[in-house]
Enzyme design. Structure first.
Site, short mmCIF file in Angstrom:
data_model
loop_
_atom_site.label_atom_id
_atom_site.label_comp_id
_atom_site.label_asym_id
_atom_site.label_seq_id
_atom_site.Cartn_x
_atom_site.Cartn_y
_atom_site.Cartn_z
N SER A 142 1.15 -1.54 0.00
CA SER A 142 -0.21 0.41 0.04
C SER A 142 0.96 1.06 0.00
O SER A 142 2.11 1.21 0.51
CB SER A 142 -0.53 -0.17 1.14
N TYR A 155 -3.10 -0.97 10.40
CA TYR A 155 -2.49 -1.22 8.36
C TYR A 155 -1.23 -1.26 8.38
O TYR A 155 -0.60 -1.27 7.71
CB TYR A 155 -4.20 -0.16 8.77
P1 NAD Z 1 -10.79 -6.22 -1.05
O1 NAD Z 1 -12.15 -6.07 0.39
O2 NAD Z 1 -11.89 -6.33 -1.90
O3 NAD Z 1 -9.96 -7.72 -0.93
C1 NAD Z 1 -9.45 -8.28 0.12
C2 NAD Z 1 -9.85 -10.23 0.26
O4 NAD Z 1 -8.77 -10.38 1.54
C3 NAD Z 1 -11.21 -10.73 -0.18
O5 NAD Z 1 -10.85 -11.36 -0.88
C4 NAD Z 1 -11.31 -10.99 1.46
O6 NAD Z 1 -12.10 -12.22 1.68
C5 NAD Z 1 -10.33 -11.74 1.33
N1 NAD Z 1 -9.46 -11.74 3.04
C6 NAD Z 1 -10.20 -11.23 4.22
N2 NAD Z 1 -9.83 -11.84 5.78
C7 NAD Z 1 -9.30 -12.75 5.20
C8 NAD Z 1 -8.29 -14.15 5.51
N3 NAD Z 1 -8.34 -14.04 7.16
N4 NAD Z 1 -8.11 -15.35 5.02
C9 NAD Z 1 -8.54 -14.98 3.69
N5 NAD Z 1 -8.59 -14.03 2.85
C10 NAD Z 1 -8.81 -12.76 3.89
O7 NAD Z 1 -10.08 -5.32 -0.51
P2 NAD Z 1 -8.97 -4.58 -1.83
O8 NAD Z 1 -9.25 -3.40 -1.63
O9 NAD Z 1 -8.70 -5.58 -3.28
O10 NAD Z 1 -7.30 -5.52 -0.84
C11 NAD Z 1 -6.94 -5.90 -1.54
C12 NAD Z 1 -5.66 -5.90 -0.55
O11 NAD Z 1 -5.12 -4.36 -1.07
C13 NAD Z 1 -5.33 -5.79 0.77
O12 NAD Z 1 -3.49 -6.43 1.38
C14 NAD Z 1 -5.14 -3.29 0.86
O13 NAD Z 1 -4.19 -4.02 2.52
C15 NAD Z 1 -4.65 -3.61 0.03
N6 NAD Z 1 -4.44 -2.41 -0.93
C16 NAD Z 1 -5.95 -1.34 -0.45
C17 NAD Z 1 -5.99 -0.77 -0.74
C18 NAD Z 1 -7.43 0.28 -1.79
O14 NAD Z 1 -7.33 1.24 -1.94
N7 NAD Z 1 -8.40 -0.52 -2.06
C19 NAD Z 1 -4.68 0.23 -1.51
C20 NAD Z 1 -3.70 0.07 -1.24
C21 NAD Z 1 -3.55 -1.73 -0.97
#
Ligand code: NAD
Length: 260
Positions: A142, A155
């Site tokens: 991130s 986080y």
């Molecule tokens: P999202 O909520 O759409 O997806 C998260 C995924 O993680 C889902 O498939 C969920 O089922 C899974 N998950 C959650 N807890 C879990 C567990 N205990 N065991 C197995 N799977 C689990 O979110 P996203 O935005 O797609 O996030 C994905 C990654 O990207 C994360 O690491 C997040 O920190 C990172 N990220 C997101 C953003 C953003 O703005 N959306 C920005 C920077 C980084």
């Protein structure tokens, strides 16, 4: 391009992880999906990907906060595919609150899912990668691996931790054909971002619309959300042969956020 290779993407039932899984399937890799969610929806996604691309697509519902479950997932993937060639550590959760009010169970869960799970998947994936002298480990970190925001102590700590893990493992395996990199998205419109809007509004005492305009998009000079497809394209490039010299890198894809 990736024919014959197997990619395991943690947290790929939604959002960025699912986007990366689809891109890697398009590139010819067999896919192991992982994550939480409705069983019927997950099976629909799995079957859709398998029908769309000439690859095998499996699902394993390991809870990434549980080391034994992660081990069981690797045993099943190793048995079917012989090992993981491309590991994408993407599973993540968020919680927003002032540090002195941060619930301890939330802290523990964020550290376990966003950071410690990547230690377990990495240690379990590496023996196969070392044996074949090829591997790709891609963390979905991130912008919060590089800079902080208030009220996101767990986080930000976990994401800074994943940057350190990335660099350390990259050095350990640099001569073995294995690269380890972190992609660092700014705000991407996914369920994870959507869910934190009410929490952020409460923590800052502002409306949800103000959170989108004055907190999220203010961070990004482009004033646009990063898209899932853009993050998936970067991950796909890092998984490719031509990215062999990129390792130990912590790469922003954040609309200029960390240029501030
Ligand atoms: P999202 O909520 O759409 O997806 C998260 C995924 O993680 C889902 O498939 C969920 O089922 C899974 N998950 C959650 N807890 C879990 C567990 N205990 N065991 C197995 N799977 C689990 O979110 P996203 O935005 O797609 O996030 C994905 C990654 O990207 C994360 O690491 C997040 O920190 C990172 N990220 C997101 C953003 C953003 O703005 N959306 C920005 C920077 C980084």
């Amino acid at each position: 391009m990736l024919a014959g290779k197997t990619a395991l993407i943690t947290g790929s039932t939604s959002g960025i992880g699912l986007g990366i899984a689809e891109q890697l399937a398009k590139n010819g890799a067999n896919i192991v999906l992982n994550g939480m969610g409705d069983a019927v929806e997950i099976e629909t996604t799995r079957a859709r990907l398998e029908a769309a691309y000439p690859v095998k697509v499996r699902f394993h519902g390991a809870d990434m906060s549980q080391p034994e479950a992660i081990e069981a997932m690797f045993q099943s993937v190793d048995a079917e595919f012989g090992g993981v060639d491309i590991l994408v550590n993407n599973a993540g959760i968020q919680y927003v609150a002032p540090v002195d009010e941060f619930p301890t169970p939330k802290w523990d869960a964020i550290l376990a899912i966003n950071l410690t799970s990547a230690f377990h998947t990495t240690r379990l994936a590496l023996p196969h990668m070392k044996k074949q002298q090829w591997g790709r480990i891609i963390q979905v970190a991130s912008a919060h691996a590089l800079v902080a925001s208030p009220f996101k102590s767990a986080y930000v700590a976990a994401k800074h931790g994943i940057a350190g893990l990335t660099k350390t493992v990259a050095l350990e395996v640099a001569e073995l054909g294995i690269t380890v990199n972190a992609v660092c998205p700014g705000y991407v419109w996914t369920p994870l971002v959507e869910k934190q809007i009410p929490e952020t509004a409460q923590a800052r005492g502002i409306t949800e619309a103000e959170v989108i305009q004055n907190v999220l998009l203010t961070a990004q000079p482009t004033k646009k959300f990063v898209t899932v497809e853009q993050v998936a394209a970067l991950a796909s490039f890092l998984a490719s042969e031509v990215a062999a010299s990129i390792t130990g890198a912590v790469i922003p894809i954040d609309g200029g956020w960390t240029a501030h």
